[in-house]
Design a protein around this motif. Structure first.
Motif, short mmCIF file in Angstrom:
data_model
loop_
_atom_site.label_atom_id
_atom_site.label_comp_id
_atom_site.label_asym_id
_atom_site.label_seq_id
_atom_site.Cartn_x
_atom_site.Cartn_y
_atom_site.Cartn_z
N GLY A 111 0.49 -1.12 0.33
CA GLY A 111 -0.25 0.32 -0.10
C GLY A 111 1.00 0.76 0.34
O GLY A 111 1.71 1.01 -0.23
N MET A 112 -0.21 2.59 0.09
CA MET A 112 0.99 3.89 0.27
C MET A 112 0.38 4.60 1.15
O MET A 112 -1.82 4.23 1.07
N ILE A 113 0.52 5.31 1.82
CA ILE A 113 0.23 6.02 2.71
C ILE A 113 0.27 8.23 2.25
O ILE A 113 1.42 7.64 2.31
N THR A 114 -0.44 8.80 2.33
CA THR A 114 0.07 9.78 2.34
C THR A 114 -0.38 10.59 3.73
O THR A 114 -1.29 10.79 3.75
N ASP A 115 0.13 11.70 3.74
CA ASP A 115 -0.13 13.01 4.47
C ASP A 115 -1.21 13.37 4.01
O ASP A 115 -2.62 13.76 5.16
N ARG A 116 -2.24 13.46 2.96
CA ARG A 116 -4.19 13.62 2.37
C ARG A 116 -4.51 12.50 3.32
O ARG A 116 -5.50 12.78 3.86
N ASP A 117 -4.01 11.01 2.90
CA ASP A 117 -5.07 9.98 4.12
C ASP A 117 -5.43 10.18 5.36
O ASP A 117 -5.70 10.31 6.40
N ILE A 118 -3.96 10.52 5.88
CA ILE A 118 -3.60 11.27 6.98
C ILE A 118 -4.67 12.14 7.95
O ILE A 118 -5.80 11.93 8.96
N THR A 119 -5.13 13.08 7.31
CA THR A 119 -5.81 14.14 7.60
C THR A 119 -7.15 14.29 7.02
O THR A 119 -7.82 14.25 7.87
N VAL A 120 -7.38 13.67 5.61
CA VAL A 120 -8.95 13.18 5.20
C VAL A 120 -9.47 11.84 5.82
O VAL A 120 -10.35 11.57 6.05
N ARG A 121 -8.55 10.98 5.76
CA ARG A 121 -9.27 9.16 6.22
C ARG A 121 -9.19 9.36 7.46
O ARG A 121 -9.82 8.56 8.30
N ALA A 122 -8.69 9.66 7.93
CA ALA A 122 -8.44 9.95 9.43
C ALA A 122 -8.52 11.00 10.90
O ALA A 122 -9.27 11.08 11.12
N VAL A 123 -7.97 11.72 10.48
CA VAL A 123 -7.93 12.68 11.76
C VAL A 123 -9.60 13.89 10.95
O VAL A 123 -10.86 13.69 12.09
N ALA A 124 -9.97 14.21 9.89
CA ALA A 124 -11.45 14.19 9.82
C ALA A 124 -12.12 13.01 10.37
O ALA A 124 -13.27 14.01 10.41
N GLN A 125 -12.02 12.25 10.40
CA GLN A 125 -13.47 10.88 10.82
C GLN A 125 -13.39 11.56 12.04
O GLN A 125 -13.90 10.07 12.76
N GLY A 126 -12.25 11.28 12.78
CA GLY A 126 -12.13 11.14 14.04
C GLY A 126 -11.32 9.89 14.74
O GLY A 126 -10.68 9.99 15.95
N ARG A 127 -10.40 9.54 13.99
CA ARG A 127 -9.66 8.69 14.23
C ARG A 127 -7.98 9.34 14.90
O ARG A 127 -7.50 10.76 14.62
N GLY A 128 -8.00 8.69 16.51
CA GLY A 128 -6.93 9.24 16.84
C GLY A 128 -5.18 8.45 16.15
O GLY A 128 -5.30 7.94 15.55
N PRO A 129 -4.33 8.75 17.16
CA PRO A 129 -3.04 8.20 16.60
C PRO A 129 -2.39 7.23 16.09
O PRO A 129 -1.11 7.60 15.78
N ASP A 130 -3.42 7.15 17.53
CA ASP A 130 -2.61 5.42 16.85
C ASP A 130 -3.34 4.26 16.35
O ASP A 130 -3.58 3.00 16.29
N THR A 131 -4.25 4.88 15.54
CA THR A 131 -4.57 3.97 14.35
C THR A 131 -3.98 3.27 13.16
O THR A 131 -2.73 4.27 13.13
N VAL B 77 -2.14 2.30 10.19
CA VAL B 77 -1.42 2.65 8.91
C VAL B 77 -2.53 2.12 7.90
O VAL B 77 -3.58 2.08 6.98
N ARG B 78 -2.67 0.40 8.57
CA ARG B 78 -3.87 -0.51 7.06
C ARG B 78 -5.00 0.23 7.21
O ARG B 78 -5.51 0.20 6.14
N GLU B 79 -4.98 0.99 8.11
CA GLU B 79 -6.78 1.28 8.26
C GLU B 79 -7.36 2.39 7.19
O GLU B 79 -8.04 3.02 6.91
N ILE B 80 -6.62 3.50 6.24
CA ILE B 80 -6.72 4.29 6.13
C ILE B 80 -5.42 4.11 4.74
O ILE B 80 -5.75 5.13 3.80
N MET B 81 -4.38 3.73 4.64
CA MET B 81 -3.69 3.30 3.49
C MET B 81 -4.21 3.09 2.11
O MET B 81 -5.41 2.33 2.39
N THR B 82 -3.37 4.02 0.98
CA THR B 82 -4.74 3.01 -0.05
C THR B 82 -3.42 1.93 -0.42
O THR B 82 -3.08 1.35 -0.50
N ASP B 83 -5.11 0.37 -0.78
CA ASP B 83 -3.71 -1.01 -0.53
C ASP B 83 -3.60 -1.49 -2.44
O ASP B 83 -3.14 -2.28 -1.98
N GLU B 84 -4.49 -0.42 -3.57
CA GLU B 84 -4.14 -0.49 -4.59
C GLU B 84 -2.64 0.06 -5.03
O GLU B 84 -3.23 1.32 -5.24
N VAL B 85 -1.55 -0.38 -5.54
CA VAL B 85 -0.61 0.59 -5.10
C VAL B 85 -0.48 0.10 -6.91
O VAL B 85 -0.11 -0.52 -7.77
#
Length: 148
Positions: free
Chosen positions: A45-65, A67-75
């Motif tokens: 997979g790939m993880i971006t700063d945008r994934d962290i912002t949009v897929r995690a923080v904006a959805q209320g997920r914490g810093p201990d989330t 990577v697997r839960e928000i990464m893009t798995d279609e490489v």
């Protein structure tokens, strides 16, 4: 010109079990907006700063989330022996600014970005790629709805 001539080498990776806080710290240290995610010797997979912002923080997920839960798995990727012209067109078509670079054994050997391609004296072609990338849609688009 081949991708291997312009790509960034010595890519740092992160594991899917590490936290998004780990990813953010590494991105900050490296001044990078993207990190490949590996499991064992495979790119998963790939993880971006945008994934962290949009897929995690904006959805209320914490810093201990994980990577697997928000990464893009279609490489999406290119090969190190691909021609840069073809990769630029592909980046515009698939609407990405960076791609992992694999060798023909499918091992990660680098990352190529629009910046890498622009420095390679192809700045005029980068405009066309950027225009394609900037069209609405793509993997990280907000118009496609949230990922679950």
């Amino acid at each position: 010109m081949r991708v291997s001539e312009v790509m960034t080498r010595d890519v740092r990776l992160i594991e899917p079990t590490q936290t998004i806080q780990d990813a953010a710290k590494l991105m900050s240290e490296l001044d990078a907006g993207i990190m490949p995610v590996r499991e064992g010797d495979r790119l998963v997979g790939m993880i971006t700063d945008r994934d962290i912002t949009v897929r995690a923080v904006a959805q209320g997920r914490g810093p201990d989330t994980p990577v697997r839960e928000i990464m893009t798995d279609e490489v999406l990727y290119c090969f190190d022996d691909d021609e840069t012209d073809a990769v630029e067109r592909n980046m515009a078509d698939i609407k990405v600014r960076r791609l992992p670079v694999l060798n023909r054994d499918k091992r990660l050997v680098g990352i190529v970005s629009l910046g890498d391609l622009a420095v390679s004296d192809k700045a005029s072609k980068i405009g066309a790629a950027m225009a394609g990338i900037s069209q609405p849609g793509g993997q990280h688009s907000q118009t496609g709805g949230p990922r679950t």
